[in-house]
Design a protein around this motif. Structure first.
Motif, PDB file in Angstrom:
ATOM      1  N   SER A 334       7.881  13.844  -2.042  1.00 39.78           N
ATOM      2  CA  SER A 334       9.133  14.347  -1.479  1.00 39.78           C
ATOM      3  C   SER A 334      10.111  14.553  -2.623  1.00 39.78           C
ATOM      4  O   SER A 334       9.928  14.029  -3.724  1.00 39.78           O
ATOM      5  N   PRO A 335      11.172  15.334  -2.420  1.00 38.51           N
ATOM      6  CA  PRO A 335      12.107  15.612  -3.516  1.00 38.51           C
ATOM      7  C   PRO A 335      12.751  14.341  -4.059  1.00 38.51           C
ATOM      8  O   PRO A 335      12.967  13.368  -3.334  1.00 38.51           O
ATOM      9  N   ASP A 336      13.046  14.378  -5.384  1.00 41.58           N
ATOM     10  CA  ASP A 336      13.654  13.225  -6.046  1.00 41.58           C
ATOM     11  C   ASP A 336      15.172  13.306  -6.096  1.00 41.58           C
ATOM     12  O   ASP A 336      15.814  12.598  -6.876  1.00 41.58           O
ATOM     13  N   ASP A 337      15.765  14.191  -5.296  1.00 37.45           N
ATOM     14  CA  ASP A 337      17.225  14.319  -5.312  1.00 37.45           C
ATOM     15  C   ASP A 337      17.918  13.347  -4.367  1.00 37.45           C
ATOM     16  O   ASP A 337      19.135  13.416  -4.183  1.00 37.45           O
ATOM     17  N   GLY A 338      17.161  12.442  -3.737  1.00 40.88           N
ATOM     18  CA  GLY A 338      17.761  11.452  -2.847  1.00 40.88           C
ATOM     19  C   GLY A 338      18.081  11.983  -1.464  1.00 40.88           C
ATOM     20  O   GLY A 338      18.729  11.291  -0.679  1.00 40.88           O
ATOM     21  N   SER A 339      17.620  13.223  -1.149  1.00 40.55           N
ATOM     22  CA  SER A 339      17.922  13.766   0.175  1.00 40.55           C
ATOM     23  C   SER A 339      17.140  13.063   1.274  1.00 40.55           C
ATOM     24  O   SER A 339      17.543  13.088   2.428  1.00 40.55           O
ATOM     25  N   GLU A 340      16.011  12.442   0.909  1.00 40.50           N
ATOM     26  CA  GLU A 340      15.266  11.640   1.874  1.00 40.50           C
ATOM     27  C   GLU A 340      14.515  10.556   1.122  1.00 40.50           C
ATOM     28  O   GLU A 340      14.009  10.790   0.021  1.00 40.50           O
ATOM     29  N   ILE A 341      14.477   9.376   1.714  1.00 44.89           N
ATOM     30  CA  ILE A 341      13.842   8.226   1.059  1.00 44.89           C
ATOM     31  C   ILE A 341      12.792   7.673   2.010  1.00 44.89           C
ATOM     32  O   ILE A 341      13.119   6.971   2.982  1.00 44.89           O
ATOM     33  N   PRO A 342      11.510   7.990   1.807  1.00 44.43           N
ATOM     34  CA  PRO A 342      10.473   7.357   2.611  1.00 44.43           C
ATOM     35  C   PRO A 342      10.232   5.929   2.136  1.00 44.43           C
ATOM     36  O   PRO A 342      10.308   5.636   0.937  1.00 44.43           O
ATOM     37  N   ARG A 347       5.008  -7.045   7.227  1.00 41.00           N
ATOM     38  CA  ARG A 347       5.413  -8.133   8.124  1.00 41.00           C
ATOM     39  C   ARG A 347       6.239  -9.194   7.415  1.00 41.00           C
ATOM     40  O   ARG A 347       7.021  -9.895   8.054  1.00 41.00           O
ATOM     41  N   GLU A 348       6.070  -9.343   6.116  1.00 42.20           N
ATOM     42  CA  GLU A 348       6.814 -10.357   5.364  1.00 42.20           C
ATOM     43  C   GLU A 348       8.123  -9.818   4.798  1.00 42.20           C
ATOM     44  O   GLU A 348       8.828 -10.517   4.072  1.00 42.20           O
ATOM     45  N   GLY A 349       8.461  -8.558   5.124  1.00 39.75           N
ATOM     46  CA  GLY A 349       9.723  -7.990   4.665  1.00 39.75           C
ATOM     47  C   GLY A 349       9.650  -7.361   3.291  1.00 39.75           C
ATOM     48  O   GLY A 349      10.680  -7.005   2.726  1.00 39.75           O
ATOM     49  N   THR A 350       8.444  -7.209   2.730  1.00 41.06           N
ATOM     50  CA  THR A 350       8.311  -6.568   1.428  1.00 41.06           C
ATOM     51  C   THR A 350       8.526  -5.072   1.582  1.00 41.06           C
ATOM     52  O   THR A 350       7.964  -4.440   2.478  1.00 41.06           O
ATOM     53  N   VAL A 351       9.318  -4.507   0.689  1.00 46.23           N
ATOM     54  CA  VAL A 351       9.655  -3.090   0.750  1.00 46.23           C
ATOM     55  C   VAL A 351       8.772  -2.329  -0.230  1.00 46.23           C
ATOM     56  O   VAL A 351       8.589  -2.737  -1.382  1.00 46.23           O
ATOM     57  N   TYR A 352       8.229  -1.197   0.247  1.00 46.38           N
ATOM     58  CA  TYR A 352       7.437  -0.308  -0.592  1.00 46.38           C
ATOM     59  C   TYR A 352       8.142   1.044  -0.617  1.00 46.38           C
ATOM     60  O   TYR A 352       8.496   1.586   0.444  1.00 46.38           O
ATOM     61  N   ALA A 353       8.338   1.576  -1.820  1.00 48.01           N
ATOM     62  CA  ALA A 353       8.977   2.883  -1.965  1.00 48.01           C
ATOM     63  C   ALA A 353       8.334   3.612  -3.131  1.00 48.01           C
ATOM     64  O   ALA A 353       7.493   3.064  -3.862  1.00 48.01           O
ATOM     65  N   ARG A 354       8.713   4.880  -3.333  1.00 43.95           N
ATOM     66  CA  ARG A 354       8.100   5.675  -4.400  1.00 43.95           C
ATOM     67  C   ARG A 354       8.548   5.215  -5.780  1.00 43.95           C
ATOM     68  O   ARG A 354       7.802   5.330  -6.746  1.00 43.95           O
ATOM     69  N   ASN A 355       9.766   4.715  -5.874  1.00 40.68           N
ATOM     70  CA  ASN A 355      10.276   4.324  -7.187  1.00 40.68           C
ATOM     71  C   ASN A 355      11.267   3.178  -7.001  1.00 40.68           C
ATOM     72  O   ASN A 355      11.721   2.907  -5.879  1.00 40.68           O
ATOM     73  N   PRO A 356      11.598   2.479  -8.052  1.00 36.29           N
ATOM     74  CA  PRO A 356      12.528   1.342  -7.939  1.00 36.29           C
ATOM     75  C   PRO A 356      13.894   1.748  -7.394  1.00 36.29           C
ATOM     76  O   PRO A 356      14.542   0.963  -6.699  1.00 36.29           O
ATOM     77  N   ARG A 357      14.343   2.952  -7.721  1.00 35.30           N
ATOM     78  CA  ARG A 357      15.656   3.364  -7.221  1.00 35.30           C
ATOM     79  C   ARG A 357      15.661   3.452  -5.699  1.00 35.30           C
ATOM     80  O   ARG A 357      16.576   2.963  -5.034  1.00 35.30           O
ATOM     81  N   ASP A 358      14.619   4.088  -5.114  1.00 36.31           N
ATOM     82  CA  ASP A 358      14.543   4.179  -3.651  1.00 36.31           C
ATOM     83  C   ASP A 358      14.406   2.796  -3.023  1.00 36.31           C
ATOM     84  O   ASP A 358      14.999   2.511  -1.974  1.00 36.31           O
TER      85      ASP A 358
END
Length: 756
Positions: A334-342, A347-358
């Motif tokens: 997805s675009p890296d301009d911050g228009s959308e953050i997948p 279950r333990e609340g761990t967050v997974y994202a494309r990069n540390p900023r997201d």
């Protein structure tokens, strides 16, 4: 407040309020449309992520299941052609899923021990919790060493982080794997019942198939090793080039001395290693456990498959996921301009994202805490967050979109439009003020004229200056003033006429009261002409009913009982109503008082007709019937009255006696008579013409035929009074409760037994 100010204020309010409503509605509708579009797009992305995870989970299950029957041995020390063959076979079986796997742990199956559960059969998928497999040191070696497999120690196979060449297992090798798996399943199901000879034969067949599999795979392994070497060389070149660029950026500015030589650090992660578990460090073991746990959190279960050799389960293969690569594939590009953050949250609340900023943005919005506490993700200010939950793993997928800047733009646009609208309203008010002054002047002129008329000046007139509504109002005002002037004179005349009319009405009221007294006296006098009591006779039962149309009716009935028991009944109908009819009834009453039963009914009517003519009563006349009831015989004469009706009890039929003649006081003097025999139970009805000529609400007459039918139904009742009541009900049903259009009179005579 003056009308001019009211007009200006009304125009301002009527313009500002709709403008405000339109601007607010436009802002809110645009915001809802924007949020709806963003939300639909986010929902589409979350559905795509869910499908990607399902596809990855299915493909991993299928690929790892194919490893179950590949011959893998851990007796080698991790070097040589045996290692390369094992790695090539594993990577070939895993295919495109190899980059998702960080490593494989192969655990041997210990001998059967009481209380230890067996490994699942080939093709089964292990439950999410990792099965507890005892270590080799905890159990005794098996007694039967003939079937002992080569797998003797737990090993770990690291999968390199390289761009793997596209490699698929040959179709012939895949068929061999399928045949091996089928034979292994059969040996596992029939382990306790299959004869040893048959079991050895199947094991031999499995070994033959494994040798054929190795032969099929040999050429593919060589090709795969060459492509793998090329891929590793490209990987190293890219790594070296990247490190040179980084060193060049970090190097100081050029000086007079010689430039330092860049040192290239070669990556060691491109090599595949096979290591025994006991040789691993504590941190390496912890890393493997963490990878297996992450696989359970992301996929909903750990990746475990049984390992079979020669038809027996000899161990278990556990896969550790490369979490970053799996998350990258699931979240997609997805675009890296911050228009959308997948993102994804386990279950333990761990967050997974494309990069540390997201990832930092998702954590800053408090999404993990909301997911763990079960709160809705809709109400995050300036953000639209849509999520969906994977039922197998409990992994929560989502897409976060910032909408704050868009909403600010919408607000600024709405405010700008509102400002433009207010400017147009101000411009319009400048033109409204002189128009309001013109209206106020015309209204003031009409108001002054109305005040002068209110003070009594009916000669006031307004000037007509235009053809507009105010000009029409001035014309109407002038017509009104003229009408008021002319009507004032009419009012004086009408008042004088009203007073004269009131005097006349009082005179009429006095006259009406006097006539009402006279009519009441006449009514009481007429009622006094009628018999007070019905005759009581041994042979006849008598009942009577009369109803007048006005205060003084024209119907008359009377009875006479002679000394010899003869019953004479007369019934009449005077012309008209009121006082004249009452006079004629009085005359007939006077004549009937002197009646002697020795005189025939015909002779009485002829004598009465002569006397009425000599009285010269003008155009007054009276229809009259006289019936003389002797035992078992009735003699009747009629002067213009309806026929006598006799109901025969024996035959239930009606006998009608009709005697045509003119009423008394007219030209006729001859009145024939007729005799009718009566039997016990027969009923005779004498009636006036008011019953057959009775009108209903539609103006239809009852008629003589219907009158006879009503009498026939009533004559079957037990008593003469019952017959009268039934005829009264027939009158009410036909005519209603209002007074009849003509006087109605019934006289019913029923014959009793004639025996003395």
């Amino acid at each position: 407040m003056k009308i001019r100010s009211q007009l200006v204020l009304a125009c301002f309010i009527l313009a500002v309020l709709p403008l405000t409503g339109i601007v607010l509605y436009s802002y809110h509708s645009s915001r809802r449309a924007l949020e709806s579009a963003y939300r639909l797009e986010a929902q589409r992305l979350t559905r795509q992520m869910d499908r990607r995870l399902t596809s990855i989970r299915t493909e991993l299950d299928e690929r790892l299941a194919s490893l179950s029957s590949i011959p893998i041995s851990t007796t080698a020390d991790g070097t040589g052609s045996g290692r390369n063959a094992v790695i090539a076979d594993i990577l070939a079986a895993m295919g495109e899923t190899a980059p998702l796997v960080d490593g494989l742990t192969i655990v041997p199956r210990p001998p059967a021990v009481p209380g230890v559960a067996a490994v699942a059969p080939s093709g089964a998928v292990a439950p999410p919790a990792a099965p507890q497999i005892p270590q080799l040191a905890d159990v005794e070696p098996p007694e039967d060493t003939d079937d002992e497999a080569e797998l003797t120690a737990s090993i770990v196979i690291d999968i390199p982080r390289v761009i793997f060449p596209s490699f698929e297992m040959p179709a012939a090798a895949q068929r061999k794997i399928g045949e091996i798996a089928s034979l292994s399943d059969e040996l596992a199901r029939k382990a306790g019942t299959m004869p040893r000879q048959e079991r050895d034969a199947k094991k031999a067949e499995i070994r033959r198939l494994q040798e054929a599999f190795d032969a099929e795979m040999e050429a593919s392994r060589e090709k795969f090793r060459k492509e793998m070497a090329d891929a590793q060389r490209v990987m190293r070149e890219r790594q070296a080039d990247r490190e040179r660029r980084m060193a060049a950026r970090a190097a100081p500015k050029p000086s007079s001395g010689p430039a330092p030589r860049a040192t290239v650090k070669r990556s060691t992660q491109s090599k595949t290693k096979i290591t025994r578990v006991e040789d691993l460090s504590t941190s390496q073991k912890a890393r493997i456990e963490l990878r297996e746990k992450q696989a359970g959190l992301i996929l909903g279960r750990q990746l475990n498959v049984p390992l079979q050799q020669e038809g027996e389960i000899v161990g278990q293969i556990r896969a550790q996921l490369r979490t970053g690569e799996v998350v990258r594939r699931v979240l997609g590009a997805s675009p890296d301009d911050g228009s959308e953050i997948p993102f994804a949250v386990d279950r333990e609340g761990t967050v997974y994202a494309r990069n540390p900023r997201d990832k930092a943005t998702v954590e800053r919005l408090g999404i993990p805490e909301r997911v763990k506490s079960g709160q809705a993700l809709r109400r995050i200010e300036d953000w639209i967050v849509v999520s969906s939950k994977d039922e197998d793993s409990g992994l929560q997928f989502g897409v976060a979109r910032p909408v704050g800047e868009n909403l600010v733009d919408l607000k600024q646009t709405a405010a700008r439009n509102f400002g433009y609208g207010m400017g147009l309203i101000a411009f319009a008010l400048i033109g409204i003020i002189p128009l309001a002054n013109h209206f106020a002047r015309d209204v003031r002129m009409v108001t002054d004229g109305a005040e002068r008329i209110a003070q009594g000046d009916l000669m006031t007139r307004l000037p007509v200056r235009s053809k507009s509504e105010f000009g029409q109002l001035a014309l109407a005002f002038n017509r009104m003033a003229e009408d008021l002037s002319s009507n004032q004179q009419k009012l004086f005349e009408q008042e004088r006429a009203r007073r004269e009319q009131e005097v006349q009405q009082r005179v009429f009221a006095i006259e009406y009261e006097r006539k009402s007294v006279d009519l009441e006296d006449a009514r009481r006098f007429q009622l006094s002409m009628l018999p007070k009591e019905l005759p009581q006779h041994d042979h006849y039962e008598v009942a009577v009913f009369t109803q007048t149309a006005t205060e003084v009716g024209g119907d008359y009935y009377d009875f006479h009982v002679s000394e010899d028991g003869t019953l004479s009944v007369t019934i009449g109908d005077a012309t008209g109503h009121g006082a004249k009819a009452g006079t004629m009834v009085t005359v007939i009453k006077t004549l009937f008082v002197g009646y002697d039963s020795a005189t025939t009914p015909s002779a009485f009517l002829g004598d009465a007709a002569e006397k009425i003519k000599r009285m010269d009563l003008g155009r007054m006349s009276m229809a009259l019937s006289l019936a003389r009831f002797d035992p078992s015989l009735v003699t009747i004469a009629s002067a213009g009255m309806p026929p006598l009706l006799v109901f025969r009890k024996a035959s239930s039929r009606i006998a009608e006696v009709t005697l045509p003649a003119t009423p008394l006081g007219t030209i006729g003097v001859d009145y024939p008579q007729a005799e009718v025999a009566l039997e016990a139970g027969d009923t005779a009805l004498l009636m006036s013409d008011g019953f057959p000529e009775l009108l209903n609400s539609s103006g239809e007459q009852l008629g003589y035929v219907v009158a006879a039918q009503e009498f026939a139904r009533a004559a079957t009742l037990p008593t003469a009074q019952d017959v009268i009541d039934a005829l009264r009900e027939a009158v009410r049903e036909w005519h209603g409760e209002q007074p009849p259009n003509d006087d109605i009179t019934f006289v019913v005579v029923r014959a009793r037994s004639f025996r003395a």
